[in-house]
Design a protein around this motif. Structure first.
Motif, PDB file in Angstrom:
ATOM      1  N   ILE A 114       4.035   5.092  -7.854  1.00  0.00           N
ATOM      2  CA  ILE A 114       3.361   3.860  -7.722  1.00  0.00           C
ATOM      3  C   ILE A 114       4.032   2.593  -7.198  1.00  0.00           C
ATOM      4  CG2 ILE A 114       2.115   2.195  -9.516  1.00  0.00           C
ATOM      5  CD1 ILE A 114       1.509   4.865 -10.990  1.00  0.00           C
ATOM      6  N   ALA A 115       5.340   2.226  -7.783  1.00  0.00           N
ATOM      7  CA  ALA A 115       6.186   1.154  -7.247  1.00  0.00           C
ATOM      8  C   ALA A 115       6.366   0.986  -5.790  1.00  0.00           C
ATOM      9  CB  ALA A 115       7.312   1.022  -8.165  1.00  0.00           C
ATOM     10  N   LYS A 116       6.523   2.408  -5.421  1.00  0.00           N
ATOM     11  CA  LYS A 116       7.008   2.568  -4.159  1.00  0.00           C
ATOM     12  C   LYS A 116       5.824   2.209  -3.156  1.00  0.00           C
ATOM     13  CE  LYS A 116       8.015   6.167  -0.870  1.00  0.00           C
ATOM     14  NZ  LYS A 116       6.633   6.571  -0.164  1.00  0.00           N
ATOM     15  N   GLY A 117       4.638   2.687  -3.505  1.00  0.00           N
ATOM     16  CA  GLY A 117       3.524   2.420  -2.807  1.00  0.00           C
ATOM     17  C   GLY A 117       3.379   0.934  -2.613  1.00  0.00           C
ATOM     18  N   GLU A 118       3.442   0.308  -3.917  1.00  0.00           N
ATOM     19  CA  GLU A 118       2.933  -1.177  -3.811  1.00  0.00           C
ATOM     20  C   GLU A 118       4.022  -2.206  -3.211  1.00  0.00           C
ATOM     21  OE1 GLU A 118       0.480  -2.729  -5.139  1.00  0.00           O
ATOM     22  OE2 GLU A 118      -0.542  -0.997  -6.046  1.00  0.00           O
ATOM     23  N   ALA A 119       5.602  -1.611  -3.320  1.00  0.00           N
ATOM     24  CA  ALA A 119       6.576  -2.349  -2.739  1.00  0.00           C
ATOM     25  C   ALA A 119       6.482  -2.344  -1.177  1.00  0.00           C
ATOM     26  CB  ALA A 119       7.914  -2.002  -3.380  1.00  0.00           C
ATOM     27  N   LEU A 120       6.133  -0.911  -0.706  1.00  0.00           N
ATOM     28  CA  LEU A 120       6.333  -0.952   0.926  1.00  0.00           C
ATOM     29  C   LEU A 120       4.971  -1.386   1.463  1.00  0.00           C
ATOM     30  CD1 LEU A 120       7.756   2.706   1.174  1.00  0.00           C
ATOM     31  CD2 LEU A 120       8.993   0.474   1.041  1.00  0.00           C
ATOM     32  N   SER A 121       4.147  -1.445   0.867  1.00  0.00           N
ATOM     33  CA  SER A 121       2.590  -2.117   1.250  1.00  0.00           C
ATOM     34  C   SER A 121       3.115  -3.512   1.381  1.00  0.00           C
ATOM     35  CB  SER A 121       1.699  -1.723   0.328  1.00  0.00           C
ATOM     36  OG  SER A 121       0.585  -2.749   0.809  1.00  0.00           O
ATOM     37  N   ALA A 122       3.458  -4.226   0.390  1.00  0.00           N
ATOM     38  CA  ALA A 122       3.724  -5.652   0.155  1.00  0.00           C
ATOM     39  C   ALA A 122       4.953  -6.022   1.206  1.00  0.00           C
ATOM     40  CB  ALA A 122       4.322  -6.173  -1.145  1.00  0.00           C
ATOM     41  N   GLY A 123       5.921  -5.023   1.532  1.00  0.00           N
ATOM     42  CA  GLY A 123       6.839  -5.423   2.718  1.00  0.00           C
ATOM     43  C   GLY A 123       6.099  -5.537   3.700  1.00  0.00           C
ATOM     44  N   LEU A 124       5.233  -4.658   4.095  1.00  0.00           N
ATOM     45  CA  LEU A 124       4.571  -4.491   5.388  1.00  0.00           C
ATOM     46  C   LEU A 124       3.509  -5.748   5.847  1.00  0.00           C
ATOM     47  CD1 LEU A 124       3.604  -0.715   5.710  1.00  0.00           C
ATOM     48  CD2 LEU A 124       5.352  -1.963   6.972  1.00  0.00           C
ATOM     49  N   THR A 125       3.112  -6.003   4.642  1.00  0.00           N
ATOM     50  CA  THR A 125       2.137  -7.346   4.915  1.00  0.00           C
ATOM     51  C   THR A 125       2.781  -8.637   4.736  1.00  0.00           C
ATOM     52  OG1 THR A 125       1.544  -7.205   2.432  1.00  0.00           O
ATOM     53  CG2 THR A 125       0.095  -5.980   4.039  1.00  0.00           C
ATOM     54  N   GLY A 126       4.177  -8.557   4.262  1.00  0.00           N
ATOM     55  CA  GLY A 126       4.916  -9.908   3.981  1.00  0.00           C
ATOM     56  C   GLY A 126       4.547 -10.713   2.574  1.00  0.00           C
ATOM     57  N   ASN A 127       3.943 -10.123   1.875  1.00  0.00           N
ATOM     58  CA  ASN A 127       3.528 -10.635   0.350  1.00  0.00           C
ATOM     59  C   ASN A 127       4.778 -10.809  -0.325  1.00  0.00           C
ATOM     60  OD1 ASN A 127       2.371 -11.338  -2.255  1.00  0.00           O
ATOM     61  ND2 ASN A 127       0.522 -10.215  -1.761  1.00  0.00           N
ATOM     62  N   VAL A 128       5.387 -12.079  -0.360  1.00  0.00           N
ATOM     63  CA  VAL A 128       6.476 -12.230  -1.087  1.00  0.00           C
ATOM     64  C   VAL A 128       6.594 -11.994  -2.639  1.00  0.00           C
ATOM     65  CG1 VAL A 128       8.321 -13.801  -1.168  1.00  0.00           C
ATOM     66  CG2 VAL A 128       7.363 -13.789   0.630  1.00  0.00           C
ATOM     67  N   THR A 129       5.632 -12.499  -3.277  1.00  0.00           N
ATOM     68  CA  THR A 129       5.573 -12.404  -4.850  1.00  0.00           C
ATOM     69  C   THR A 129       5.407 -11.027  -4.937  1.00  0.00           C
ATOM     70  OG1 THR A 129       4.492 -14.708  -4.840  1.00  0.00           O
ATOM     71  CG2 THR A 129       4.253 -13.211  -6.826  1.00  0.00           C
ATOM     72  N   HIS A 130       4.205 -10.185  -4.366  1.00  0.00           N
ATOM     73  CA  HIS A 130       4.064  -8.932  -4.729  1.00  0.00           C
ATOM     74  C   HIS A 130       5.273  -7.883  -4.267  1.00  0.00           C
ATOM     75  CE1 HIS A 130       0.943  -6.076  -5.819  1.00  0.00           C
ATOM     76  NE2 HIS A 130       1.244  -5.378  -4.977  1.00  0.00           N
ATOM     77  N   ALA A 131       5.916  -8.225  -3.419  1.00  0.00           N
ATOM     78  CA  ALA A 131       7.139  -7.345  -3.039  1.00  0.00           C
ATOM     79  C   ALA A 131       8.345  -7.629  -3.907  1.00  0.00           C
ATOM     80  CB  ALA A 131       7.549  -7.860  -1.616  1.00  0.00           C
ATOM     81  N   GLU A 132       8.607  -8.945  -4.194  1.00  0.00           N
ATOM     82  CA  GLU A 132       9.794  -9.212  -5.295  1.00  0.00           C
ATOM     83  C   GLU A 132       9.408  -8.601  -6.382  1.00  0.00           C
ATOM     84  OE1 GLU A 132      11.292 -13.598  -3.763  1.00  0.00           O
ATOM     85  OE2 GLU A 132       9.528 -13.170  -5.336  1.00  0.00           O
ATOM     86  N   TYR A 133       8.182  -8.396  -7.061  1.00  0.00           N
ATOM     87  CA  TYR A 133       7.949  -7.864  -8.147  1.00  0.00           C
ATOM     88  C   TYR A 133       8.075  -6.297  -8.160  1.00  0.00           C
ATOM     89  CZ  TYR A 133       5.268  -5.902 -12.288  1.00  0.00           C
ATOM     90  OH  TYR A 133       4.886  -5.343 -13.290  1.00  0.00           O
TER      91      TYR A 133
END
Length: 519
Positions: free
Chosen positions: A420-439
């Protein structure tokens, strides 16, 4: 600026309260057990003996009980009432928050074992040396022991335990806990966002001293302190600063200082703090180079202490900060912390009700009454309250040990959460969502650490191959976080691919070993 400070204080205060809630509840329970079951006389015996024996007992008992530097406050209030020597109480207050089964396993697995064992040994040196010096300078610092409060068998014992816990939760101890939380709240109000990343590098000679200044107002649970230490070892930051963080960040807070000032006055408290800082910082410098990890390339930063500064970067309106704060707290506070907060609130409400409804002390008088004798069989044995108290504390220690298996699940379950964390983190990395990626990157990294501890707990070891695969994932995640924060979209995409590959290798390393432990 004012709004940023207000919400910085509120967010850090609330986060720390949520993290501390389970330990505060434990502290109220332990304090009630000492007061009502074990009794003051037997408490004095438990912590008694020669000066060295008392300090060693305080260190051992403190490390066995699962409390933090806030949860220990109601316990030391009871120890003071029982007439324990001042040096012994302060030694217990320092050692109890440093280690427990959960945090010790975490530290032994994710940091260098020799470093954690050395830190544990140094903590014994601290409490022994500082406690002895303080007792020599200020002998007879203990109060005259108050008499035991009689509690007879039956339902009165359970009522006594509940009433004592509830009253303490609405009394002096609660005020001191709030003072302790105020310290970390003020850091969140005044320290700029992400401004502590470069202050504790290995090549900075003042790093342990800076950590001493930060560590006193900081509140850190044993687990959080171990996690921060693990990050400092991972980045090869100052090991001396890491030790000071453990001793002061986990072992002290402004609430404990307030209690010392109330009980011992300014002069004695200042002497204690001076000796403590001298010993802790001195040991920090002593272990800095010998324990420095030789197999890690030093980094020039760490994110371990971002949680002590202002939580939000940039400027925003009051309404925006309120919305961001609510979202952050909802996201950061985990379910068991919410449950603990609810139980703590119920205990406080119960304490208020008891204090208002029983102003004449009728409930206490009923608890102290000798019950009517009843016909009993041969097997109907009245267990002494001290035995029940000892069993309660032993059960708490055993429960915290067994709880390790729940807190650190087996590898298969961990990878479900990591997915779950991997999917959210990598998705945020691709979209550039800083807050979502950091969390989600932080969540991802934390689960990789729990993965190692869970394997160590069940197999007795984590192989070097597994350790390096997990470390590589964390390093790649760290680089992904920096790329997203810097707005480097192409670089972030490249790191997303690297994280995916290193994750697959980590998964194979741990799951194949789980299927074939001998392989």
């Amino acid at each position: 600026m004012t709004s940023t400070m207000i919400f910085g204080f509120a967010v850090r205060f609330a986060q720390s309260l949520a993290q501390a809630a389970p330990f505060i509840l434990t502290g109220f329970f332990v304090a009630a057990v000492f007061r009502r079951f074990i009794g003051y006389e037997k408490t004095r015996r438990l912590f008694g003996g020669s000066e060295l024996q008392s300090l060693f007992k305080a260190w051992i008992i403190g490390m066995l009980l699962p409390v933090c530097s806030l949860g220990v406050i109601p316990v030391i209030v009871e120890l003071r009432r029982a007439g324990i020597r001042g040096g012994t109480i302060l030694a217990f207050a320092m050692s109890a928050p440093l280690f427990n089964p959960l945090s010790l396993l975490y530290g032994l697995t994710l940091s260098e074992p020799i470093a954690i064992l050395s830190f544990a040994g140094c903590s014994l040196v601290i409490v022994t040396l500082v406690g002895m010096l303080w007792d020599r300078l200020f002998p007879n610092s203990e109060l005259s022991g108050v008499p035991d409060e009689s509690v007879h068998y039956g339902i009165r014992r359970m009522a006594a335990l509940g009433v004592s816990s509830a009253k303490e939760a609405t009394g002096r101890s609660l005020g001191l806990v709030l003072v302790g939380l105020t310290g970390v709240g003020l850091l969140g109000a005044f320290i700029p966002h992400a401004s502590l990343q470069h202050h504790f590098n290995h090549d900075q000679p003042l790093a342990p001293l800076k950590m001493a200044a930060l560590g006193i107002p900081v509140y850190a649970t044993p687990m959080l302190a171990m996690s921060q230490m693990g990050m400092m070892f991972q980045h090869a930051n100052s090991i001396g600063a890491a030790f000071v963080l453990l001793a002061l960040g986990a072992g002290m807070n402004t609430g404990l200082i307030a209690w010392m000032l109330q009980e011992y006055g300014i002069k004695r408290s200042a002497v204690w703090m001076s000796i403590l800082l001298l010993v802790v910082v001195g040991l920090g410098y002593a272990v800095d180079k010998p324990l420095f990890p030789q197999d890690v390339d030093p980094a020039n930063h760490t994110h371990a202490f971002d949680i002590y500064g202002q939580p939000f970067a940039g400027s925003a309106s009051f309404a925006q900060l309120a919305t961001q704060s609510a979202k952050k707290l909802k996201r950061d506070i985990v379910p068991y912390e919410w449950y603990s907060l609810e139980l703590l609130a119920l205990l406080i409400v119960a304490g208020v009700v008891v204090r208002i409804a029983d102003r004449r002390g009728r409930l206490e008088a009923w608890i102290a009454q000798v019950p009517e004798p009843s016909v009993s069989g041969r097997k109907d044995i009245i267990v002494p309250p001290s035995v029940l108290g000892g069993l309660a504390l032993l059960g708490l220690v055993i429960f915290s040990g067994v709880g390790c298996f729940a807190y650190y699940p087996p590898a298969g379950e961990v990878f479900e959460e990591i997915g779950i964390a991997k999917g959210e983190a990598l998705s945020a990395g691709l979209t550039g969502n800083v807050t979502h990626a950091e969390y989600w990157i932080d969540v991802y990294q934390e689960w990789t650490r729990k993965l190692e501890v869970g394997v160590f707990l069940r197999n007795g070891q984590v192989t070097d191959y597994q350790r390096w695969k997990a470390r590589l994932v964390r390093e790649h995640l760290e680089m992904l976080k920096h790329s997203v924060e810097d707005g480097e979209h192409d670089e972030a995409r490249a790191w997303v691919a690297k994280v995916a590959r290193s994750h697959n290798r980590m998964r194979s390393a741990f799951l194949e070993s789980e299927r074939d432990p001998q392989g």
